[in-house]
Write a protein that holds these residues in place. Structure first.
Motif, PDB file in Angstrom:
ATOM      1  N   SER A  76       0.820  -1.216   0.000  1.00 41.07           N
ATOM      2  CA  SER A  76       0.000   0.000   0.000  1.00 41.07           C
ATOM      3  C   SER A  76       0.850   1.259   0.000  1.00 41.07           C
ATOM      4  O   SER A  76       0.532   2.243  -0.679  1.00 41.07           O
ATOM      5  CB  SER A  76      -0.922  -0.022   1.227  1.00 41.07           C
ATOM      6  N   SER A 127       0.867   4.301  -2.628  1.00 40.14           N
ATOM      7  CA  SER A 127       0.509   5.628  -2.113  1.00 40.14           C
ATOM      8  C   SER A 127       1.529   6.677  -2.528  1.00 40.14           C
ATOM      9  O   SER A 127       1.164   7.793  -2.949  1.00 40.14           O
ATOM     10  CB  SER A 127       0.388   5.581  -0.589  1.00 40.14           C
ATOM     11  N   ILE A 177      -4.845  -0.608  -5.194  1.00 44.48           N
ATOM     12  CA  ILE A 177      -4.904  -0.732  -3.730  1.00 44.48           C
ATOM     13  C   ILE A 177      -6.245  -1.298  -3.298  1.00 44.48           C
ATOM     14  O   ILE A 177      -6.323  -2.175  -2.425  1.00 44.48           O
ATOM     15  CB  ILE A 177      -4.641   0.639  -3.073  1.00 44.48           C
ATOM     16  N   LEU A 215      -6.427  -3.176   0.439  1.00 45.50           N
ATOM     17  CA  LEU A 215      -5.527  -2.387   1.271  1.00 45.50           C
ATOM     18  C   LEU A 215      -6.080  -0.981   1.449  1.00 45.50           C
ATOM     19  O   LEU A 215      -7.117  -0.634   0.870  1.00 45.50           O
ATOM     20  CB  LEU A 215      -4.130  -2.341   0.647  1.00 45.50           C
ATOM     21  N   PRO A 225      -4.964   3.120   1.299  1.00 48.23           N
ATOM     22  CA  PRO A 225      -3.908   4.101   0.975  1.00 48.23           C
ATOM     23  C   PRO A 225      -3.570   4.951   2.192  1.00 48.23           C
ATOM     24  O   PRO A 225      -4.303   4.992   3.190  1.00 48.23           O
ATOM     25  CB  PRO A 225      -4.527   4.940  -0.151  1.00 48.23           C
TER      26      PRO A 225
END
Length: 728
Positions: free
Chosen positions: A543, A547, A569, A574, A576
């Motif tokens: 992640s 990000s 993501i 997951l 961010p």
């Protein structure tokens, strides 16, 4: 023939059942329990309810198990309460047990049944009241019983019963009610003595309630009760420990006015309290008074003063106390030296600490290894590595074995002066002595090898670390995080990583550290290059990787790829980072994708524990737009700015979204005009947002028209006429 036992005489049946207290047992009744065995043990009583049959637990059968059925908490609570109650009543007298049983039988509720049971007693003694109060955990019931007893004919409470009542109230955290006992004693013609106030003061001082201690002391003066020296010491100590020095000094003035003579405890409480707040001049006056009136302070008293000043960080005060100790010709012991030398080294006064160290050597005092460690660490921090190495040699010559902390300081100091070869030799000594080196031990050597681009020695050290049981990949992540802590070393870290990558030392965490450092430096293209590299490798981006990539794609204006990273993501379930949410939302707002930005805001607040403040106010702005007026929106914006959160692109987009959905264009323009008049929005930006407002309103209107056509089934007619409105 052995003699036979005499034949027992026949006994009359009526005489057999006739028992007396001395010879046997009377017939028990509900309210008159009997005692069997010892004089006050094995109590039996008659219950009005029939005894329940014994419960035989059945073996557990999974097929018949009902998850919705569970034993009631009442049964469990009653069982536990019964066990605790029985254990607490072992030492009670029969009458006290009768009273407590009456309380328990009525579920610890005061009422006519309890009063009726109590009225059956012939008389109530103060000792009985004390016994019941000590065994009763319920403060309400204890209070009712205490007042009931005071109303009995010829009964007067003793000091013991008042004290027991105070203990019970304090035990249930009703210390304010306990403080009112002196007034209650006065109302019952029983003036309180010093003992009652001492109990209250002890309660408050043990519970760290200094102002309550002073309140009780003021009440003592009100009732003309003068404390003894011991109680004065306790009051002053409770106030001094919590920083109420002025109140403590005022109590000490009362102490002097009462004509009492100070003890050593009195002086030490005052001295330590004044040292704690840094009032050294007043402390020296008290110390002088102690010399004149009582005795000379010993080394333990001076060491206590130094410790208090060290905890307060007052090194100047420590040195002044040390001079006073020398003036009194008191020889400091090893503990006093250790306390002061360690404090001076931590406070950046290593020269003075080293002077005291040499004084210890001259006096042949026992020098602790902690003193050596403090001096070595302080000399290394001061850049005097030669002195630190000399102390290490002196430590070994004195018969000590250096610990890992001392070696870590020496290695760090040698690396600080670019003596990496000697630092490596010290590391070899650490290994040879059987100590377990840590990452802190090897990190300075690794950093210096990297700066000097001596990658062969770098990798050789990594191999040795691996043999010693280090987790090399995790330690390399710590190494790169330490290196990129200084922005000027970021590019050097990237070059080192390129070399290590060829030797197989690589991980996603290292990629993330380098990408984050390059992003802070503004090297967005290099970040994207590393991101593409990690995607093509055998590693799986996490992640944080996505990000950081989202932030970089938004910075270079590639919103589409940023959205693709966000979707990746979401596909992996997951979350961010908050920075990625904020950056992507602002990027969508700048491109006019207001609906997508609002959806992103809601998604962030749903997934993140503590979302950004501007996102929370975004939803508040949209909700305020439901009033169809600009006033509510302006109130939300004012509140937002009071919280130190100025409006940004997301807030402006929220105004557009909310007014297009719930309000009108005119109301939205009123909000923007208000922001422009307050110089929060420039004229150029207002024109831009006005165009975005019109475009978004057109889009919403077109969506409503299309929805209406689909609802009324006019699609086929439009398609037959060749319209492409619905397909677009």
């Amino acid at each position: 023939m052995p003699p036979q036992a005499p034949i027992p005489k026949p006994q009359n049946q009526n005489q057999k059942n006739k028992f007396y207290f001395f010879y046997g047992h009377r017939k028990p009744s509900q309210h008159r329990p009997t005692v069997r065995g010892g004089l006050f043990s094995n109590r039996q009583s008659i219950s009005l309810h029939k005894p329940s049959p014994p419960h035989n637990p059945q073996p557990f059968n999974l097929r018949h198990w009902d998850p919705q059925h569970a034993p009631t908490t009442t049964e469990t609570r009653n069982t536990n309460a019964g066990t605790t109650h029985t254990s607490s009543l072992v030492r009670l007298s029969p009458i006290a047990r009768y009273i407590t049983d009456s309380f328990r039988k009525n579920q610890n509720r005061w009422g006519p049944p309890v009063v009726s049971d109590l009225n059956k007693l012939r008389r109530v003694t103060p000792d009985l009241v004390v016994e019941v109060l000590k065994s009763q955990p319920d403060p309400n019931l204890a209070s009712k019983f205490f007042h009931w007893a005071s109303k009995q004919k010829g009964f007067h409470h003793t000091f013991a019963s008042y004290n027991a009542f105070a203990y019970g109230l304090n035990r249930s955290n009703r210390f304010r009610s306990a403080d009112q006992l002196p007034e209650l004693m006065i109302s019952q013609n029983k003036p309180p003595t010093e003992k009652q106030f001492e109990i209250l003061i002890r309660f408050h001082s043990d519970a760290n309630r200094p102002l309550r201690v002073f309140y009780v002391y003021q009440k003592m003066k009100k009732f003309n009760v003068k404390p003894r020296v011991f109680l004065y010491n306790r009051i002053i100590d409770a106030l001094m420990k919590n920083g109420y020095v002025d109140l403590a000094v005022s109590v000490y003035d009362d102490f002097r006015n009462d004509g009492l003579v100070e003890e050593s405890v009195t002086f030490m409480v005052l001295i330590k309290g004044l040292c704690k707040v840094g009032r050294i001049d007043e402390m020296l006056k008290v110390l002088s008074k102690m010399r004149e009136n009582l005795c000379m302070p010993d080394v333990f008293a001076y060491t206590a003063m130094v410790r208090v000043l060290v905890e307060a960080g007052n090194l100047d005060g420590c040195l002044r106390v040390w001079e006073e100790m020398r003036r009194d010709k008191v020889e400091p012991d090893a503990m006093a030296y250790t306390t002061l030398v360690t404090a001076l080294c931590k406070g950046g006064r290593v020269e003075k600490g080293y002077e005291l160290f040499r004084e210890m050597k001259e006096k042949r005092c026992l020098i602790d290894r902690a003193i050596y460690g403090s001096l070595v660490e302080a000399f290394v921090a001061d850049g005097k590595v030669g002195f630190a190495c000399g102390l290490l040699k002196d430590l070994v010559d004195s018969g000590y074995r250096a610990d890992l902390g001392i070696y870590n300081s020496i290695i760090e100091g040698l690396c600080g002066v670019k003596r990496v070869d000697k630092a490596y030799k010290v590391f070899q000594v650490v290994v040879q002595e059987g100590l377990e080196p840590e990452f802190v031990t090897v990190n300075p050597i690794l950093v210096l090898y990297a700066e000097m681009r001596r990658m062969d020695e770098f990798c050789k050290l990594l191999n040795q670390m691996e043999k010693l049981g280090f987790c090399v990949i995790d330690d390399l992540s710590k190494f790169f995080a330490f290196v990129v802590g200084k922005e000027e070393r970021t590019m050097m870290a990237v070059e080192v990583f390129e070399d290590l990558k060829k030797r197989g030392y690589c991980s996603v965490s290292i990629y993330n550290i380098l990408m984050g450092a390059l992003h802070k430096k503004g090297e967005f293209k290099k970040v994207i290059s590393l991101f593409d590299e990690v995607k093509e490798s055998d590693f799986e981006p996490d992640s944080l990787t996505y990000s950081i990539a989202i932030e970089c794609f938004v910075e270079i204006g590639d919103i589409e790829k940023a959205c693709l990273c966000y979707n990746k993501i979401m596909e992996k379930s997951l979350v961010p980072s908050v920075a990625a949410y904020c950056t992507l939302a602002k990027g969508l707002c700048k491109t006019g994708d207001i609906d997508a930005a609002m959806m992103l805001v809601r998604d962030c607040l749903a997934n993140v524990t503590s979302g950004p403040m501007e996102f929370k106010y975004t939803l508040s702005v949209v909700h305020a737009c439901k009033s169809s007026g600009a006033e509510k929106v302006i109130e939300v914006l004012n509140e937002m700015m009071q919280q130190g959160c100025p409006p940004d692109e997301v807030i402006y987009s929220a105004i557009i979204s909310g007014m297009c959905k719930y309000g009108t264009i005119e109301e939205a323009r009123k909000v923007f005009s208000n922001l422009r008049d307050r110089k929060l929005l420039t004229e150029a930006n207002m024109i831009v947002y006005d165009e975005m407002l019109i475009e978004h309103m057109k889009k919403k209107t077109a969506d409503l028209v299309v929805s209406g056509l689909k609802f009324f089934g006019l699609e086929s007619k439009l398609k037959a006429k060749g319209s492409t409105l619905l397909s677009s």
